[in-house]
Design an enzyme around this catalytic site. Structure first.
Site, PDB file in Angstrom:
ATOM      1  N   SER A  34      15.321  21.772 -15.577  1.00  0.00           N
ATOM      2  CA  SER A  34      14.166  22.641 -15.820  1.00  0.00           C
ATOM      3  C   SER A  34      14.639  23.931 -16.468  1.00  0.00           C
ATOM      4  CB  SER A  34      13.474  22.949 -14.491  1.00  0.00           C
ATOM      5  OG  SER A  34      12.779  24.174 -14.570  1.00  0.00           O
ATOM      6  N   HIS A  75       0.826  -1.225   0.000  1.00  0.00           N
ATOM      7  CA  HIS A  75       0.000   0.000   0.000  1.00  0.00           C
ATOM      8  C   HIS A  75       0.858   1.273   0.000  1.00  0.00           C
ATOM      9  CE1 HIS A  75      -3.475  -2.547   1.313  1.00  0.00           C
ATOM     10  NE2 HIS A  75      -2.508  -3.195   1.939  1.00  0.00           N
ATOM     11  N   GLU A 117       9.741   8.842 -16.639  1.00  0.00           N
ATOM     12  CA  GLU A 117       8.402   9.381 -16.895  1.00  0.00           C
ATOM     13  C   GLU A 117       7.954   9.117 -18.330  1.00  0.00           C
ATOM     14  OE1 GLU A 117       7.743  13.317 -14.370  1.00  0.00           O
ATOM     15  OE2 GLU A 117       9.693  13.301 -15.353  1.00  0.00           O
ATOM     16  N   LYS A 131      16.420  21.983 -10.386  1.00  0.00           N
ATOM     17  CA  LYS A 131      15.713  20.738 -10.713  1.00  0.00           C
ATOM     18  C   LYS A 131      16.602  19.679 -11.349  1.00  0.00           C
ATOM     19  CE  LYS A 131      12.068  19.748 -10.176  1.00  0.00           C
ATOM     20  NZ  LYS A 131      10.779  19.916 -10.852  1.00  0.00           N
TER      21      LYS A 131
END
Ligand code: ARG
Length: 504
Positions: free
Chosen positions: A282, A161, A295, A288
């Site tokens: 970024s 979970h 992704e 970043k």
């Protein structure tokens, strides 16, 4: 008279297709990948026709000469597929006819249809792609096994979970992926076998009155057997659905891996750090460092699923026989292959260069009661109570510690609370029970997280991977040998040897 006829099938037509009809129906983009396979299939077919005395040996010689030339011209860029000729099959046949004339060149299509031809091409192409993908999966598994070997006793929290569950080792986590990807290998192997039957000779749908030899083309193209039923094979695209399903699960698994990479590298988890070369920045936020490759893998998964749904939907309404809808099977399949290959191309390197933060893992594993089950097990073994009673006591203990904003690391409070339940465990003993490293050492049940089990599984998976690699390479050898044998016969024929010497 009207315009000169442009198509080889135009006998009954009084006009040519409009340019919009041509543009709407051709399949040139998708078919470009099939040229070499189409030519191989045509050579095998022609050799068989001559062997069966359906065409003469001199016909065969001319046909093979120009098929070789077509291949050469394709390689050097002077033969490209023309949309006006609709598809790869008509383009190759037209190339031949344009060069040797229709009297001779027109013989190649004896006892053959584009309906069996397109299946030959697709199956030959799929075989190569599946083997490439299987090799990619093996490379990925090797990357996981390297991690596993380095980390059989590196503790980290195992999750259920997405909450801390029990301590596991990083090696245990890595071998779970190997175990998972080995099943993908089996699914791909099975898709390969379903694809590797020979459609050639099914012709349009009904077989033929010519005395063809389907076993010979089976051998020359490296298929496992002739696909026996002509109407079934012409109507079949389930081998593509199987392949797409296998690819979809590969992507599901890669996407799940990507998901883990994404949150493991987040500040909150902080248990993995990507190499700069496998991350992105970024344009506005200078600090970043983003996990874009993971992704994009996750993001591209839907396109592969889409390909599967596309094909399944295509198939559901089709009656037996060839239907032009089938032409739509190729672009999504090609896209699925490309996506899977590119993900498998990069993820092993990304994994190999990822740094695992073992101190942070150990900090996390001690932070949130991950060894509660170990304590419950201990009470069952040493205090003669049932597991359910023990679960109740340890649950109560955790509740009290949470209330006091403490964890098991406060051994004294833990000891005192347990004593209230008549469980008097010396602190030194308690320390051992709640030690995450000892916990993984002791989980020695078959397939558990102990270093002994993980090491055993590493050996076992390595052996399975070796067997899979041998299987993949024997499939490759079978393809290569069949190709070489076809080429050998072609060369013999071109040298003017009267006999194609099939089967020497
Ligand atoms: N381009 C077609 C396909 O991909 C080839 C077979 C065409 N056959 C036909 N009878 N129109 O399916």
């Amino acid at each position: 008279m009207g315009n000169p006829k442009k198509t080889l099938w135009g006998g009954r037509f009084s006009t040519n297709l409009t340019s919009e009809s041509v543009a709407f129906t051709h399949s040139i983009e998708a078919d470009t990948r099939l040229i070499v396979y189409d030519i191989w299939g045509s050579k095998a077919h022609a050799i068989m026709l001559a062997q069966q005395e359906i065409i003469s040996d001199t016909d065969l010689q001319e046909i093979l000469r120009w098929l070789c030339k077509a291949e050469e011209d394709y390689q050097n860029g002077t033969f490209t597929l023309d949309p006006n000729k609709e598809d790869v099959h008509m383009n190759v046949e037209s190339y031949l006819i344009d060069n040797v004339g229709i009297e001779l060149g027109g013989k190649l299509h004896t006892a053959r249809s584009r309906n069996d031809q397109v299946l030959v091409d697709a199956r030959l192409y799929i075989r190569d792609e599946i083997l490439t993908i299987q090799r990619g999966i093996s490379t990925l598994c090797d990357a996981f096994l390297t991690i596993a070997k380095d980390h059989v006793d590196t503790v980290m929290p195992g999750y259920t979970h997405t909450q801390h569950a029990q301590p596991i080792s990083l090696g245990f986590w890595a071998t779970a992926y190997v175990s998972m990807f080995l099943r993908d290998q089996k699914r791909l192997q099975s898709a390969y076998e379903l694809a590797n039957t020979n459609p050639l000779g099914a012709c349009a749908l009904a077989g033929t009155t010519f005395p063809i030899d389907r076993n010979l083309t089976t051998k020359l193209l490296g298929f496992d057997s002739p696909h026996e039923h002509a109407l079934d094979v012409i109507s079949s695209r389930d081998f593509i659905a199987e392949t797409l399903f296998a690819l979809s699960l590969v992507m599901a698994n890669l996407s799940r891996l990507s998901e883990e990479i994404i949150y493991w590298t987040s500040y909150e988890y902080g248990i993995a750090v990507l190499d700069d070369a496998y991350s992105s920045g970024s344009s506005i936020m200078p600090q970043k460092k983003n996990p874009d490759i993971a992704e994009l893998t996750r993001g591209r998964t839907g396109r592969v699923y889409g390909a599967l749904i596309d094909l399944l939907t295509n198939l559901k309404g089709l009656p037996m026989g060839y239907n032009r809808d089938f032409q739509e099977d190729k672009p999504p399949l090609w896209e699925a292959f490309d996506i899977v290959k590119s993900c498998l191309g990069i993820l092993p390197n990304l994994l190999k260069t990822t740094e695992f933060k073992t101190e942070r893992m150990s900090e996390l594993v001690n932070a949130n009661f991950a060894t509660a089950t170990e304590l419950a097990n201990y009470l069952v073994k040493k205090h003669q109570i049932s597991f359910r009673e023990s679960h109740e006591i340890v649950g109560w203990l955790v509740g009290e510690l949470v209330e006091n904003e403490r964890t098991f690391t406060d051994l004294e409070l833990t000891h005192n609370l347990l004593k209230q339940k008549d469980m008097d465990i010396p602190i030194a003993q308690l320390k051992q029970i709640l030690d995450a490293e000892l916990a993984i050492q002791n989980n020695q049940s078959l397939g558990g997280t102990s270093p002994t089990e993980v090491s055993r599984m590493i050996d076992n998976f390595e052996q399975q991977l070796n067997e899979m690699a041998m299987h993949v390479s024997s499939c490759q050898t079978k393809i290569d040998d069949a190709y070489k044998e076809s080429q050998r016969i072609v060369k013999n024929v071109l040298k003017g040897s009267a006999e194609p010497s099939v089967g020497e």
